[in-house]
Write a protein that holds these residues in place. Structure first.
Motif, PDB file in Angstrom:
ATOM      1  N   LEU A   1      -1.294   7.130  15.603  1.00 20.94           N
ATOM      2  CA  LEU A   1      -0.139   8.127  15.571  1.00 20.94           C
ATOM      3  C   LEU A   1      -0.310   9.542  14.906  1.00 20.94           C
ATOM      4  O   LEU A   1      -0.813   9.979  13.903  1.00 20.94           O
ATOM      5  CB  LEU A   1       1.235   7.398  14.392  1.00 20.94           C
ATOM      6  CG  LEU A   1       1.134   6.005  14.881  1.00 20.94           C
ATOM      7  CD1 LEU A   1       2.274   5.818  13.447  1.00 20.94           C
ATOM      8  CD2 LEU A   1       2.157   6.009  15.741  1.00 20.94           C
TER       9      LEU A   1
ATOM     10  N   ILE B   1       1.477  12.640  13.487  1.00 22.12           N
ATOM     11  CA  ILE B   1       3.318  12.895  12.418  1.00 22.12           C
ATOM     12  C   ILE B   1       2.932  14.247  11.336  1.00 22.12           C
ATOM     13  O   ILE B   1       2.065  14.742  11.047  1.00 22.12           O
ATOM     14  CB  ILE B   1       3.220  12.057  11.549  1.00 22.12           C
ATOM     15  CG1 ILE B   1       3.182  10.357  12.387  1.00 22.12           C
ATOM     16  CG2 ILE B   1       4.517  12.381  11.045  1.00 22.12           C
ATOM     17  CD1 ILE B   1       3.622   9.596  11.912  1.00 22.12           C
TER      18      ILE B   1
ATOM     19  N   VAL C   1       6.085   7.310   6.171  1.00 27.11           N
ATOM     20  CA  VAL C   1       5.411   6.349   7.766  1.00 27.11           C
ATOM     21  C   VAL C   1       5.620   5.646   8.077  1.00 27.11           C
ATOM     22  O   VAL C   1       5.897   5.188   9.462  1.00 27.11           O
ATOM     23  CB  VAL C   1       3.997   6.368   7.302  1.00 27.11           C
ATOM     24  CG1 VAL C   1       2.882   6.067   8.254  1.00 27.11           C
ATOM     25  CG2 VAL C   1       3.082   7.884   7.177  1.00 27.11           C
TER      26      VAL C   1
ATOM     27  N   LEU D   1       9.278   5.486  10.043  1.00 33.17           N
ATOM     28  CA  LEU D   1       8.404   5.750  11.599  1.00 33.17           C
ATOM     29  C   LEU D   1       7.437   4.135  13.012  1.00 33.17           C
ATOM     30  O   LEU D   1       7.913   4.030  13.849  1.00 33.17           O
ATOM     31  CB  LEU D   1       7.490   7.202  11.601  1.00 33.17           C
ATOM     32  CG  LEU D   1       8.481   8.795  11.678  1.00 33.17           C
ATOM     33  CD1 LEU D   1       7.508   9.659  11.103  1.00 33.17           C
ATOM     34  CD2 LEU D   1       9.484   8.513  12.399  1.00 33.17           C
TER      35      LEU D   1
ATOM     36  N   VAL E   1      -1.334  12.631   9.459  1.00 33.68           N
ATOM     37  CA  VAL E   1       0.167  12.935   8.629  1.00 33.68           C
ATOM     38  C   VAL E   1      -0.448  14.698   8.027  1.00 33.68           C
ATOM     39  O   VAL E   1      -1.466  13.790   7.915  1.00 33.68           O
ATOM     40  CB  VAL E   1       0.785  12.375   7.601  1.00 33.68           C
ATOM     41  CG1 VAL E   1       1.757  12.714   7.515  1.00 33.68           C
ATOM     42  CG2 VAL E   1       0.138  10.383   8.579  1.00 33.68           C
TER      43      VAL E   1
ATOM     44  N   THR F   1      11.071  16.100  11.883  1.00 36.86           N
ATOM     45  CA  THR F   1       9.344  15.191  12.534  1.00 36.86           C
ATOM     46  C   THR F   1       8.951  15.474  13.560  1.00 36.86           C
ATOM     47  O   THR F   1      10.216  15.538  14.818  1.00 36.86           O
ATOM     48  CB  THR F   1       9.857  13.428  11.700  1.00 36.86           C
ATOM     49  OG1 THR F   1      10.346  13.927  10.483  1.00 36.86           O
ATOM     50  CG2 THR F   1       8.644  13.005  11.860  1.00 36.86           C
TER      51      THR F   1
ATOM     52  N   LEU G   1       6.658  13.780  16.192  1.00 35.36           N
ATOM     53  CA  LEU G   1       6.050  12.036  16.732  1.00 35.36           C
ATOM     54  C   LEU G   1       5.131  12.042  17.141  1.00 35.36           C
ATOM     55  O   LEU G   1       5.900  12.637  18.680  1.00 35.36           O
ATOM     56  CB  LEU G   1       6.950  11.514  16.294  1.00 35.36           C
ATOM     57  CG  LEU G   1       6.383  10.072  16.937  1.00 35.36           C
ATOM     58  CD1 LEU G   1       5.323   8.828  15.418  1.00 35.36           C
ATOM     59  CD2 LEU G   1       7.426   8.631  16.786  1.00 35.36           C
TER      60      LEU G   1
END
Length: 139
Positions: free
Chosen positions: A62, A64, A80, A83, A104, A114, A116
């Motif tokens: 991930l 972010i 976090v 999400l 992140v 945000t 993603l």
């Protein structure tokens, strides 16, 4: 080659864990109304992009990016969980335990948003500046 599974921009910032959950006097944890509303809205947005594909079941990375329009201070990791839950609820991943890489960032911008990105995690994804992460010694 890393495969991007999902990439999207979301309005605003996810709630912090402190706003997502509350505890009763007896210690039971429950999701707040505001937390449920946010997760339903974002889950619907993710479903629009993901469609009716089956959940990805392998390891994921991930990425972010939180962009804020103010200088308020908050813990970057505290947003976090919401999400990750949305990705599971939308059927992108089967379980948030699949997240093996988490990157992140927070930056100043003109609006709160945000960004993603969900990718397959593989050896290429796990490299940090050309080196594999340090292996921890277990006793």
């Amino acid at each position: 080659m890393k495969k991007v599974l999902l990439e999207m921009e979301l309005k605003g910032l996810p709630p912090t864990v402190n706003h997502l959950y509350r505890s009763t006097i007896g210690g039971r944890r429950y999701k707040t109304d505001a937390g449920r509303e946010y997760q339903q809205m974002i889950t619907n947005d993710i479903i629009e992009v993901w469609g009716d594909r089956q959940p990805y079941t392998g390891s994921v990375a991930l990425y972010i990016e939180f962009e804020t329009d103010n200088r308020r201070r908050w813990d970057i990791d505290n947003r976090v969980k919401a999400l990750q839950d949305c990705l599971t609820m939308a059927g992108v991943i089967a379980d948030d335990r699949q997240v093996d890489v988490l990157h992140v960032e927070r930056r100043q911008g003109t609006t709160a948003r945000t960004i993603l990105t969900v990718m397959e995690a593989n050896n290429e994804t796990l490299q940090i500046r050309g080196k594999m992460p340090i292996q921890l010694q277990r006793e």
